[in-house]
Enzyme design. Structure first.
Site, short mmCIF file in Angstrom:
data_model
loop_
_atom_site.label_atom_id
_atom_site.label_comp_id
_atom_site.label_asym_id
_atom_site.label_seq_id
_atom_site.Cartn_x
_atom_site.Cartn_y
_atom_site.Cartn_z
N HIS A 138 8.23 -8.06 11.06
CA HIS A 138 7.95 -9.41 11.54
C HIS A 138 8.07 -9.44 13.05
O HIS A 138 8.85 -8.69 13.65
CB HIS A 138 8.98 -10.40 10.96
CG HIS A 138 8.82 -10.64 9.50
ND1 HIS A 138 7.94 -11.56 8.97
CD2 HIS A 138 9.43 -10.07 8.44
CE1 HIS A 138 8.03 -11.55 7.65
NE2 HIS A 138 8.93 -10.65 7.30
N THR B 156 15.00 5.09 12.82
CA THR B 156 14.22 4.22 13.70
C THR B 156 13.21 4.99 14.55
O THR B 156 12.37 4.38 15.19
CB THR B 156 15.14 3.44 14.65
OG1 THR B 156 15.89 4.37 15.45
CG2 THR B 156 16.11 2.58 13.85
N LYS B 157 13.33 6.33 14.56
CA LYS B 157 12.41 7.16 15.35
C LYS B 157 11.92 8.33 14.50
O LYS B 157 12.56 8.70 13.52
CB LYS B 157 13.11 7.68 16.61
CG LYS B 157 13.51 6.58 17.59
CD LYS B 157 14.15 7.17 18.84
CE LYS B 157 14.53 6.06 19.83
NZ LYS B 157 15.16 6.62 21.05
N ARG C 166 21.22 19.08 12.62
CA ARG C 166 20.90 20.50 12.71
C ARG C 166 19.50 20.72 12.16
O ARG C 166 18.86 19.79 11.66
CB ARG C 166 21.91 21.35 11.92
CG ARG C 166 21.96 21.02 10.43
CD ARG C 166 22.93 21.95 9.71
NE ARG C 166 23.12 21.57 8.32
CZ ARG C 166 22.32 21.94 7.33
NH1 ARG C 166 21.26 22.67 7.58
NH2 ARG C 166 22.57 21.56 6.09
N ASP D 280 0.86 -1.20 0.00
CA ASP D 280 0.00 0.00 0.00
C ASP D 280 0.89 1.24 0.00
O ASP D 280 1.37 1.68 1.05
CB ASP D 280 -0.90 -0.01 1.24
CG ASP D 280 -1.96 1.08 1.21
OD1 ASP D 280 -1.83 2.03 0.41
OD2 ASP D 280 -2.92 0.99 2.01
#
Length: 563
Positions: free
Chosen positions: A117, A168-169, A186, A79
């Protein structure tokens, strides 16, 4: 799907050249390529799109905005939705649920993986369930080569992600990030020495916005007035509607502190009062016959549609004009407690909670107007039965009525909650049950990229999160910082949506219905209220110089006689 090899690999690897250099035959081949993909799932292409013949594209849903392309050997599945001017460059991987705003560049060999997963120790990896929280990328974002973005991440507007980074964030707007894991280096605006005007602090932007809206209010009302018909249309060129007239009254009250200048206030009120059917008290759309009440009483109140919503919008417009309905809403006035309980139990809570919540809103608001006329809102005990049923049927785990659905997640449930509580608990000044659980549910829903991502948000979906957060914040400080952070992001985005001289567009709807992306009265009325709610969550509403007094009023509706 069978892949063909293009006559000239140049465009597969450099698709930005296709628009200016492709031959007639190459354009025909590209049209055929896109035509084949249209049969592979829910696929939609904007103008000027390009999909390389060597790209592996196997979507469940693929929406490419205007002038967007997928280059050679890219791998695109599941999607994926993009705004305009987006690029998936050679050898990039975009899989799972991924939503891109406008002007997003994905460098070669990068991977946006909007799924994951499980890793529980009790199952082999190949048997672990697959989950998908989705990846959302804002407008004007550059993702360099060999970047990996993992599931659940949101990258804000105007970000730059350096080559080789692993994101990852979430990254806030204007972030320049690099590294593994990616970290902020920055602010992108630092390179220009100063922030753009649109990035000014919200306390500075709110008064400027309100001043602009007030200065342009008369013009945006005039553009939707049809002098020959003596009525308002939502947008120029559309048919006049009862709701458009009510929206005009709400906008004029908010921004001008008076009735719309096309007619005297008394004439506005007279025209709206004349729409009510004396036999039922209901208000049909222009040219439609009134809905007749059925023998069971509450069956006479429509489940959905214009006639049901007119109970709200016409009633509040008349209230703003210093008037009221001429007749009671008889299907509600004649409802007994037993009839109401049976009707509530029969509403489609499981799969169409919005429809069920909107019915409760219309019924409770009808009872309010009946009370304002000096009579009984309904048969004795019916109003008490409404709140008794709601208290005993609310889900203590979500604080809501209804259930999530596979197609829309929590959308029906959350949007139905707004309508239900607006007309019942908020209007009658009663605390909502399980306020902390409501906040949890709403904040989780607000991360659903299907409904909250650049290019996909509309006034209904934003309002239906903003109001529950605002309503519950009056009872609890649970997750207050998260709610305020969401409100700040949404408020900054909403202020950018104003069309000079035209107001706000409602916003896109997945089913293509509704007023959509063109500015009009409905979008303007709703976004003005949303901006107030978001600003009030942040303690900044006084800077706007207006306060909703109609359908989105923050105070409970008064019980005394109107008009």
């Amino acid at each position: 799907m069978q892949q063909s090899v293009s006559d000239d690999g140049l465009f597969d690897h450099c698709p930005w050249l296709f628009g200016k250099q492709a031959s007639k035959g190459q354009r025909a081949a590209q049209q055929e390529r896109q035509k084949r993909l249209l049969g592979a799932g829910q696929v939609r292409f904007g103008e000027g799109c390009f999909v390389a013949a060597t790209a592996a594209v196997y979507p469940k849903r693929l929406h490419l905005g205007d002038r967007s392309y997928i280059a050679a050997h890219a791998y695109v599945t599941d999607d994926v939705r993009t705004g305009a001017d987006c690029s998936v460059n050679p050898f990039a991987v975009v899989r799972g649920t991924v939503t891109l705003g406008d002007g997003v560049r994905i460098g070669a060999h990068s991977s946006l993986l909007g799924f994951n997963h499980g890793a529980a120790p009790d199952l082999p990896v190949h048997r672990q369930p697959v989950t998908s929280r989705g990846i959302t990328v804002g407008d004007d974002v550059w993702i360099g080569s060999h970047v990996v973005v993992v599931d659940g991440v949101t990258i804000g507007d105007h970000c730059v992600v350096g080559a080789g980074a692993v994101v990852t964030k979430d990254l806030p707007a204007w972030t320049v990030a690099a590294g593994n894991p990616a970290r902020r280096i920055r602010d992108r605006r630092d390179a220009r020495g100063k922030a753009p005007r649109s990035a000014a602090p919200l306390p500075d932007r709110l008064p400027e916005f309100a001043e602009t809206a007030r200065a342009q209010a008369a013009g945006l009302l005039a553009r939707c007035w049809l002098p020959d018909a003596g009525r308002y249309a939502d947008q120029p060129g559309s048919e006049p509607t009862v709701r458009a007239h009510c929206d005009a009254v709400e906008i004029a009250d908010l921004l001008l502190g008076t009735a719309p200048p096309q007619l005297p206030a008394a004439e506005h009120a007279a025209r709206l009062r004349a729409l009510q059917d004396p036999a039922t008290g209901l208000i049909p759309e222009y040219g439609e016959a009134p809905t007749q009440p059925g023998p069971a009483g509450p069956a006479g109140l429509p489940d959905d549609g214009a006639c049901a919503y007119h109970v709200l919008c016409v009633g509040y417009a008349l209230d703003l004009l210093g008037s009221s309905f001429a007749h009671p809403l008889r299907p509600v006035r004649d409802t007994t407690a037993d009839q109401l309980v049976r009707r509530l139990a029969a509403l489609p809570w499981r799969d169409r909670a919005w429809r069920a919540g909107s019915w409760v809103d219309a019924w409770a608001t009808s009872a309010h107007w009946n009370r304002r006329l000096g009579g009984e809102p309904a048969e004795p005990g019916a109003l008490e039965a409404l709140f008794g049923w709601l208290h005993t049927h609310v889900d203590p785990w979500t604080g809501m009525w209804g259930s999530p659905t596979r197609e829309g997640g929590r959308l029906q449930m959350v949007n139905g909650y707004y309508r239900l509580t607006r007309g019942s608990f908020a209007q009658f000044d009663l605390p909502v049950p399980y306020a902390e659980r409501v906040i949890d549910t709403v904040l989780d829903h607000a991360r659903d990229a299907r409904h909250f991502s650049p290019g996909r948000e509309n006034a209904c979906n934003v309002l239906d999160v903003a109001h529950p957060l605002w309503l519950c914040a009056r009872q609890t400080s649970h997750r207050a910082e998260e709610a305020r952070a969401w409100a700040a992001d949404q408020l900054a985005a909403a202020l950018r949506r104003w069309h000079p001289g035209q107001g706000f567009a409602f916003g896109p709807r997945p089913d293509g219905t509704g007023p959509g992306r063109a500015p009009g009265l409905q979008g303007t009325e709703m976004w003005l209220a949303i901006i107030w709610l978001l600003a009030d969550l942040l303690g900044l509403a006084d800077l706007l110089g207006y306060r909703p007094r109609g359908i989105h009023r923050p105070e409970p509706a008064p019980a005394g006689e109107s008009g």
